[in-house]
Write a protein that holds these residues in place. Structure first.
Motif, short mmCIF file in Angstrom:
data_model
loop_
_atom_site.label_atom_id
_atom_site.label_comp_id
_atom_site.label_asym_id
_atom_site.label_seq_id
_atom_site.Cartn_x
_atom_site.Cartn_y
_atom_site.Cartn_z
N LEU A 74 109.95 74.97 -3.27
CA LEU A 74 108.73 75.13 -4.05
C LEU A 74 109.03 75.47 -5.51
O LEU A 74 108.47 74.87 -6.43
CB LEU A 74 107.86 76.25 -3.44
CG LEU A 74 107.12 75.94 -2.14
CD1 LEU A 74 106.32 77.15 -1.70
CD2 LEU A 74 106.21 74.73 -2.28
N VAL A 75 109.93 76.43 -5.72
CA VAL A 75 110.16 76.96 -7.07
C VAL A 75 110.88 75.95 -7.96
O VAL A 75 110.50 75.73 -9.11
CB VAL A 75 110.96 78.28 -6.99
CG1 VAL A 75 111.39 78.73 -8.38
CG2 VAL A 75 110.11 79.37 -6.34
N TYR A 76 111.94 75.31 -7.43
CA TYR A 76 112.80 74.49 -8.28
C TYR A 76 112.55 72.99 -8.15
O TYR A 76 112.82 72.24 -9.10
CB TYR A 76 114.27 74.79 -7.97
CG TYR A 76 114.64 76.23 -8.20
CD1 TYR A 76 114.53 76.80 -9.47
CD2 TYR A 76 115.08 77.04 -7.16
CE1 TYR A 76 114.85 78.12 -9.68
CE2 TYR A 76 115.40 78.38 -7.37
CZ TYR A 76 115.28 78.91 -8.63
OH TYR A 76 115.59 80.22 -8.84
N SER A 77 112.07 72.52 -7.02
CA SER A 77 111.85 71.08 -6.84
C SER A 77 110.39 70.70 -6.99
O SER A 77 110.06 69.71 -7.67
CB SER A 77 112.36 70.64 -5.45
OG SER A 77 113.74 70.90 -5.31
N ARG A 78 109.51 71.47 -6.36
CA ARG A 78 108.09 71.11 -6.37
C ARG A 78 107.40 71.56 -7.66
O ARG A 78 106.81 70.75 -8.38
CB ARG A 78 107.41 71.74 -5.16
CG ARG A 78 105.94 71.42 -5.02
CD ARG A 78 105.72 70.04 -4.45
NE ARG A 78 104.32 69.77 -4.21
CZ ARG A 78 103.87 68.65 -3.67
NH1 ARG A 78 104.73 67.71 -3.30
NH2 ARG A 78 102.58 68.46 -3.47
#
Length: 440
Positions: free
Chosen positions: A135-139
């Motif tokens: 969630l934090v780095y890809s999404r």
């Protein structure tokens, strides 16, 4: 033996919870050392201090893990605290669900089945950490908010500490006051929700501030590029004028040759032609070295600095031995770094007697180095304190430039800076990996 195993599992859970979402990963031996350290804290203190020793071990884990990383240390400490608070909320939520479904199941998880529950919780944590990173780095790509300014980091750290204290008080004092697990869980959810909202606002504020700084830097770069383009146009006009005049110049030389007047030709060259060419070369000594730099923005920036140095009475020398395209660092970050170092160099040189600054591009094994040298008064200069906020040889109210440069360097993995004194010259050397002297 069961107690020792429980402490080992708890130590593993704390380390995974605190470090799993940090921007960088630690080495395997560092994870092992952190887990062993938490275990040694929990083993003698769990029966005596209970949850308080857990809070202490969590604080020690995030601080040690943050300090072991090479960059964004404060940000990673904040990330570690936030993720552990979130994981604690999930843990309490699972226990609350057990108590709601079957009180005997809750008693088993906290008693005879604590080892099984802890092992399963570690597996759940690994899944949660993987989901958080997605969630934090890809999404959401929240890493674009990094780096965060020191003021924003201080505000976030203060807020997290206050919310952590409130969380501890909510759990500890609430249990002593006889609050039910449902009430404690609801309070924890409300606390974490408020913390999350405030963190998002802080991060967005930092992002907006950084974008505004980048926009301003782009405007300065664009203005420098425009000035450099104007200068190129003037050079082009001068070349056209020279092409228009060279026939007349050759005709005058040919006249001396046809008349076999070598003495007159020598006098003409020494008195008229050579002084004229020399004055034109001295009027613009930077066009040749700047022509070997591939980035138009960097050319314009360096030309502007040459004009600024001339206005201060400082001689600025550029040495670019070969054609180069600077890679491994963004153009805006490079211009911001060079701007800070060159402004300091010009100010220091202007205050001295010799008033000279050199900027050199040199090849090294893994990239290039950009070396800035300037004459200055080195008395009272402390290299060990350069870069500290507020420290400056120029007096109170200065010293922010090198501090800002340090923050830029922390965000650039391929760039390093070295400060030194040699033969009365002050040197700032930027090492940029991944850059070569290449054909333009």
């Amino acid at each position: 033996m069961e107690y020792v195993l429980y402490c080992i599992l708890s130590a593993c859970a704390i380390v995974i919870s605190c470090t799993g979402v940090m921007t960088d990963t630690l080495k395997k031996e560092q994870y092992v050392c952190l887990t062993a350290g938490v275990f040694l804290i929990l083993l003698p203190g769990w029966n005596r201090w209970g949850q308080w020793i857990t809070f202490a071990s969590v604080g020690g884990t995030v601080i040690c893990a943050g300090l072991l990383l090479r960059r964004d240390r404060t940000v990673n400490i904040l990330i570690g605290l936030c993720t552990h608070l979130l994981n604690s909320m999930w843990n309490n939520g699972i226990l609350w669900l057990f108590g709601t479904v079957d009180p005997d199941l809750l008693a088993w998880a906290l008693g005879d089945g604590c080892l099984v529950f802890s092992a399963v919780w570690i597996l759940v944590l690994l899944g949660l950490v993987r989901f958080y990173r997605y969630l934090v780095y890809s999404r959401w790509k929240l890493d674009r908010y990094l780096p965060i300014s020191v003021r924003i980091q201080t505000g976030i750290l203060t807020e997290i500490i206050l919310f952590t204290v409130l969380f501890v008080i909510n759990i500890s004092v609430g249990q002593q006051a006889g609050y039910t697990r449902e009430v404690l869980m609801l309070n924890s959810v409300l606390l974490f929700g408020s913390l999350l909202i405030n963190l998002v606002l802080f991060l967005h504020l930092g992002y907006v501030m950084r974008r505004e700084e980048e926009r301003h830097a782009h405007e300065l770069s664009y203005q420098a590029l425009e000035n450099y383009t104007d200068r190129l146009e003037r050079h082009y006009d001068q070349i056209r004028a020279l092409r228009h005049d060279y026939r007349n110049i050759l005709s005058s030389v040919a006249g001396y040759v046809r008349a076999d007047d070598m003495k007159g030709l020598r006098s003409y060259l020494e008195k008229d032609m050579i002084p004229t060419l020399s004055s034109e070369m001295e009027a613009d000594p930077v066009s040749a070295p700047l022509s070997r730099i591939g980035s138009s923005e960097l050319k314009g920036f360096l030309y502007e600095k040459w004009l600024a140095a001339s206005a201060l009475g400082v001689k600025m020398h550029y040495e670019v031995p070969r054609n180069t395209n600077v890679r491994g660092i963004g153009t805006v970050d490079l211009i911001r770094l060079l701007g800070i170092y060159m402004d300091n160099a010009m100010e220091a040189a202007a205050a001295g007697d010799e008033k000279e600054v050199w900027l050199r591009f040199d090849q090294r094994e893994n990239g290039i180095q950009i070396r800035i040298e300037n004459t200055c008064d080195t008395s009272g200069l402390r290299l060990d304190r350069l870069g500290e906020k507020g420290y400056s040889t120029k007096g109170e109210g200065h010293g922010m430039g090198l501090c800002s440069a340090g923050r830029i360097l922390e965000s650039c993995r391929n760039v390093f800076c070295e400060t030194s004194l040699e033969d009365g010259l002050f040197l700032q050397t930027l090492y940029i990996n991944g850059t070569e002297f290449l054909p333009l």
